[in-house]
Design an enzyme around this catalytic site. Structure first.
Site, PDB file in Angstrom:
ATOM      1  N   GLU A  57     -17.674  25.258  25.389  1.00 22.64           N
ATOM      2  CA  GLU A  57     -16.375  25.928  25.518  1.00 22.64           C
ATOM      3  C   GLU A  57     -16.026  26.139  26.988  1.00 22.64           C
ATOM      4  OE1 GLU A  57     -18.394  26.766  23.059  1.00 22.64           O
ATOM      5  OE2 GLU A  57     -17.317  27.675  21.371  1.00 22.64           O
ATOM      6  N   THR A 228      -4.149   9.320  21.135  1.00 26.77           N
ATOM      7  CA  THR A 228      -5.490   9.345  20.561  1.00 26.77           C
ATOM      8  C   THR A 228      -6.315   8.306  21.314  1.00 26.77           C
ATOM      9  OG1 THR A 228      -4.646   7.864  18.861  1.00 26.77           O
ATOM     10  CG2 THR A 228      -4.909  10.179  18.251  1.00 26.77           C
ATOM     11  N   LYS A 231      -7.555   3.800  18.022  1.00 21.45           N
ATOM     12  CA  LYS A 231      -6.441   2.842  17.888  1.00 21.45           C
ATOM     13  C   LYS A 231      -6.560   1.697  18.918  1.00 21.45           C
ATOM     14  CE  LYS A 231      -3.322   6.175  15.720  1.00 21.45           C
ATOM     15  NZ  LYS A 231      -3.584   7.551  16.039  1.00 21.45           N
TER      16      LYS A 231
HETATM   17  N1  DSN Z   1      -3.062   7.736  10.893  1.00 25.89           N
HETATM   18  C1  DSN Z   1      -2.426   7.241  12.095  1.00 25.89           C
HETATM   19  C2  DSN Z   1      -1.619   6.042  11.825  1.00 25.89           C
HETATM   20  O1  DSN Z   1      -2.053   5.276  10.999  1.00 25.89           O
HETATM   21  O2  DSN Z   1      -0.593   5.824  12.418  1.00 25.89           O
HETATM   22  C3  DSN Z   1      -1.654   8.263  12.814  1.00 25.89           C
HETATM   23  O3  DSN Z   1      -1.785   9.513  12.244  1.00 25.89           O
END
Ligand code: DSN
Length: 419
Positions: A57, A228, A231
């Site tokens: 933290e 994020t 991705k």
């Molecule tokens: N679940 C992600 C997407 O597929 O776009 C974003 O939340």
């Protein structure tokens, strides 16, 4: 097999069997959900490392627990590398994932009840951009802009009119289901005219921004960019907030102690690795190939008479209108493609007359297939096979034949991290 996985096979065979099943699914099928990817083996290693044991933290040099020599080092590294990748003045790498990341920005820079101008969900916006079912949708006054129904482009005059009418405190852009790049200078000019802050949620395509094939909102004076870390960036499941220095203190306070407790240090170590990779020339080649593959796939679908939202793509993603193309809804299309070993996801299209669980289309993306080394030729082939399967929704014999072809193709392209 990793020695600890071998241990798992003996101590908890049920979880082990599911792990092996998922490995097999990922190895033998083609992953085309645009938000998914295969992370680096080094990231897999650090996610399962002793960093997961540590509570941290606070922020480097200002923690509430002792024993932070190595956690401080990796968090500083992750922040510095993230700033370098995105040309940002400040980075917070502690958000546990996309939703808390966006919530931390709203709650840190705005007051409850403030107006946020954001993209409509069915036109490509995200749940965390104020969908009525989300907590943020109840806490803030979201006003939504849509794309132009004639061609799916952004109508910046209409967005400006909405801004002048509603006087938002924040102009938010970025998307989860839209296949084109954005004109950030136009958004910034609109926000400046009404005295609003600017934020872009680039979660889907931050890898393309890092790789230099899509525009960077921070280059156009945006106050905040969120993303994020998985991705198209290929990292662990986490979130990052990149912002101007003037917002740094508010953003950091909003993440911790405002919204979260202990950050996941194994993920932060993974983000440090991911940002290090994103700075390498190979990552630029990867991002360029993701784009080439998406364009090759779009061309193949269009050649077969497929209907793509906006008529094509300038990023990693295609939105295929399956109702218009094949007379079947997105749920059925997703299931047929699952049966042939190609994973996509059902997707609402702009102003979709169908409900979200049986929408009119699917989303298709190339980041994961590109990570395996697939190129334009394979992308076009996959579009051919998908078209064939969806043109004959009842022909299970044909689906089996296509499934076999998919498996043979996959055997030529190993998944990083799976032996
Ligand atoms: N679940 C992600 C997407 O597929 O776009 C974003 O939340």
């Amino acid at each position: 097999m990793h020695e600890f996985v071998e241990l798992l096979s003996r101590t908890d065979p049920t979880v082990f069997q599911n792990l092996i099943g998922e490995e097999q699914r990922q190895r033998e099928g083609v992953e085309l959900i645009p938000s998914e990817n295969y992370t680096y083996p080094e990231v897999l290693a650090v996610l399962g490392s002793v960093f997961t044991n540590k509570y941290s933290e606070g922020y480097p040099g200002r923690r509430y627990y002792g024993g932070q020599k190595y956690t401080d080092a990796v968090e500083i590294l992750a922040r510095e590398r993230a700033c370098e990748v995105f040309r940002a003045e400040h980075a917070n790498v502690q958000p546990l994932s996309g939703s808390p990341m966006n919530q931390a920005v709203y709650l840190g820079l705005l007051e409850p009840g403030d107006t946020i101008l954001a993209m409509d969900l069915s036109h490509g916006g995200h749940l965390t951009h104020g969908a009525p079912v989300s907590h943020m949708g109840r806490l803030f006054n979201f006003v939504r802009y849509k794309t132009d129904p004639s061609d799916g482009s952004f109508d910046y005059d209409a967005i400006r009119k909405l801004a002048l009418e509603h006087k938002p405190r924040l102009v938010l852009t970025g998307y989860t289901s839209y296949p084109r790049d954005l004109d950030y200078a136009a958004f910034k000019a609109i926000a400046d005219e009404v005295g609003a802050l600017t934020m872009c949620d680039a979660s889907h395509y931050a890898g393309m921004v890092a790789g230099g094939v899509m525009a960077n909102p921070l280059d156009h004076g945006f106050d905040v960019m969120t993303t994020t870390s998985h991705k198209s960036l290929r990292g662990p499941r986490g979130g990052m907030i990149l912002c101007k220095k003037e917002h740094a203190a508010k953003i950091d306070k909003s993440v911790f102690p405002g919204l979260q407790g202990g950050p996941h240090m194994n993920v932060i170590a993974g983000i440090a690795i991911t940002m290090g990779k994103a700075l390498q020339p190979e990552f630029r080649e990867y991002a360029a190939q993701v784009l080439k593959n998406a364009k090759a796939m779009a061309e193949a679908f269009l050649g077969h008479g497929g209907a793509l939202v906006t008529g094509g793509t300038d990023n990693h993603m295609l939105v295929l209108d399956t109702e218009k193309s094949f007379g079947i809804n997105g749920k059925n299309a997703e299931e047929i493609l699952d049966a042939v070993g190609i994973t996509t996801n059902k997707q609402i299209i702009p102003d979709d007359p169908n409900p979200p669980l049986k929408p009119s289309g699917i989303r298709i993306g190339t980041p994961a297939a590109t990570t395996r080394g697939m190129q334009e030729q394979e992308a076009a082939l996959l579009a051919d096979w998908m078209t064939e399967a969806l043109t004959h929704p009842e022909d299970t014999t044909l689906h089996e034949v296509i499934h076999r072809k998919v498996q043979i193709l996959c055997s030529r392209f190993p998944v990083p991290g799976i032996q």
